[in-house]
Design a protein around this motif. Structure first.
Motif, mmCIF file in Angstrom:
data_model
loop_
_atom_site.group_PDB
_atom_site.id
_atom_site.type_symbol
_atom_site.label_atom_id
_atom_site.label_comp_id
_atom_site.label_asym_id
_atom_site.label_seq_id
_atom_site.Cartn_x
_atom_site.Cartn_y
_atom_site.Cartn_z
ATOM 1 N N ALA A 11 0.827 -1.199 0.000
ATOM 2 C CA ALA A 11 0.000 0.000 0.000
ATOM 3 C C ALA A 11 0.860 1.247 0.000
ATOM 4 O O ALA A 11 0.582 2.211 -0.705
ATOM 5 C CB ALA A 11 -0.919 -0.017 1.219
ATOM 6 N N ARG A 57 -10.660 1.968 4.874
ATOM 7 C CA ARG A 57 -10.988 3.087 3.980
ATOM 8 C C ARG A 57 -10.083 4.289 4.268
ATOM 9 O O ARG A 57 -9.709 5.035 3.347
ATOM 10 C CB ARG A 57 -12.455 3.473 4.122
ATOM 11 N N TYR A 60 -6.895 3.527 2.565
ATOM 12 C CA TYR A 60 -7.065 3.620 1.108
ATOM 13 C C TYR A 60 -7.112 5.078 0.647
ATOM 14 O O TYR A 60 -6.589 5.423 -0.422
ATOM 15 C CB TYR A 60 -8.339 2.893 0.685
ATOM 16 N N LYS A 64 -4.427 4.902 -1.910
ATOM 17 C CA LYS A 64 -5.148 4.329 -3.060
ATOM 18 C C LYS A 64 -4.648 2.911 -3.363
ATOM 19 O O LYS A 64 -4.573 2.484 -4.520
ATOM 20 C CB LYS A 64 -5.013 5.216 -4.293
ATOM 21 N N SER A 65 -4.322 2.190 -2.325
ATOM 22 C CA SER A 65 -3.776 0.843 -2.477
ATOM 23 C C SER A 65 -4.878 -0.175 -2.756
ATOM 24 O O SER A 65 -5.853 -0.253 -2.017
ATOM 25 C CB SER A 65 -3.042 0.432 -1.204
ATOM 26 N N ARG A 69 -8.199 -1.734 -0.366
ATOM 27 C CA ARG A 69 -9.560 -1.891 -0.889
ATOM 28 C C ARG A 69 -9.991 -3.351 -0.855
ATOM 29 O O ARG A 69 -11.160 -3.670 -0.638
ATOM 30 C CB ARG A 69 -9.638 -1.343 -2.315
ATOM 31 N N THR A 92 -11.281 -3.291 -7.215
ATOM 32 C CA THR A 92 -9.923 -3.683 -6.846
ATOM 33 C C THR A 92 -9.219 -4.364 -8.011
ATOM 34 O O THR A 92 -8.045 -4.085 -8.299
ATOM 35 C CB THR A 92 -9.954 -4.638 -5.642
#
Length: 323
Positions: A11, A57, A60, A64-65, A69, A92
């Protein structure tokens, strides 16, 4: 070694790898993301899935991994929220596939999401809501409003009864109920104002008619179904063309090869198949119905002419003669 550390390293590396869609986090934000992911993993292990979702969340939002998600999806699945989990897994898979083109380390996330989706396929169904007159119409699916951009697109639902309600800009409210089973994709076509009035009395057949009249009545039914099939052909052809034009525009006039367009391409192929089947079935239905109307009247009745008329407004059966 803690299990979250190995999973979350990916991530953090997403943002630090220089991927165009991601901004490199500061050391403070990376630490915050790591902390959120670790907390989410601990909550997940303890069975506190609602709380875990919030922390995943949070992670994420920073990185934005796809891995964060993925954990959101698995937490939703643990809560029995199959539809929401399916949608998160689908997103995903797309995100991981895009990243994997330049960073092979994301192939594992892509493949894991694809495997989880395959396992869920028999547990969900998909419906495509298509309208003959979509302009200005308000549409709900199982009580949830559908925006215009979701019309003509496969929507994931639980197997069982689905209810589509359409309130057109003009005309009466329409409702369609269908039953879908796991693994099925069904198109629900709604044509506001096309249905026959519900309370019109049925005119009895003339007393002098003896035998053969039932074939003519069946002919009207078959021809009517054929006309509906041709209508579905027109609508689905237009929808498929719109998707094709959108792909051409997005891909600069070249063939789209990016995995993120896979669902759009599959949807276009599905619409093409529906259109072809509707065309063939509609044409056969109209032709067979016309023949049954022409030859299936009661014995002793005067000859009736029936022919298929195709024009800009669609196809219909024209009947002439005395009954």
């Amino acid at each position: 070694m803690r299990r979250p550390l190995a999973a979350f390293v990916v991530a953090v590396q997403i943002a630090m790898s220089g991927a165009p869609a991601l901004a490199a986090p500061t050391s403070a934000s990376a630490a915050a993301a790591q902390k959120a992911f670790d907390a989410g993993q601990d909550l997940y292990d303890k069975g506190q899935h609602e709380e875990a979702i919030a922390r995943f969340r949070e992670a994420y939002a920073i990185t934005k991994s796809p891995n964060a998600r993925m954990m959101v999806a698995r937490s939703l699945l643990a809560l029995g929220k199959i539809v929401e989990a399916y949608e998160e897994l689908a997103a995903t898979r797309v995100e991981a596939a895009v990243l994997a083109q330049e960073q092979p380390k994301y192939e594992r996330a892509r493949d894991s999401a694809a495997a989880d989706l395959a396992a869920l396929e028999p547990k969900v169904a998909k419906v495509i809501v298509a309208l003959a007159q979509p302009e200005g119409a308000r549409v709900t699916l199982n009580g949830t409003a559908l925006p215009a951009e979701r019309l003509g697109v496969a929507i994931v639902v639980l197997p069982g009864k689905v209810v589509v309600v359409v309130e057109p800009a003009q005309g009466a409210r329409m409702q369609r109920e269908e039953t879908v089973v796991g693994g099925q994709t069904k198109t629900i076509f709604v044509a506001p104002g096309a249905e026959a009035p519900k309370n019109e009395p049925i005119t009895p057949a003339p007393a002098e008619s003896t035998t053969g009249g039932g074939v003519r009545i069946a002919g009207y039914v078959v021809a009517g179904l054929g006309v509906v099939g041709l209508g579905v052909f027109g609508v689905t052809t237009a929808m498929a063309q719109n998707k094709y034009d959108g792909l051409i525009a997005d891909c600069g006039g070249q063939r789209c090869r990016e995995p993120r367009y896979a669902d759009v391409i599959d949807e276009g192929k599905r619409l093409d198949t529906i259109a072809l089947g509707s065309l063939v079935g509609g044409a056969v239905g109209v032709a067979a119905g016309a023949l049954m109307i022409a030859l299936g009247g009661p014995k002793g009745a005067k000859k009736t002419d029936a022919r298929v008329v195709v024009g800009p407004a669609g196809a219909f059966v024209e009947v002439g003669g005395a009954f």
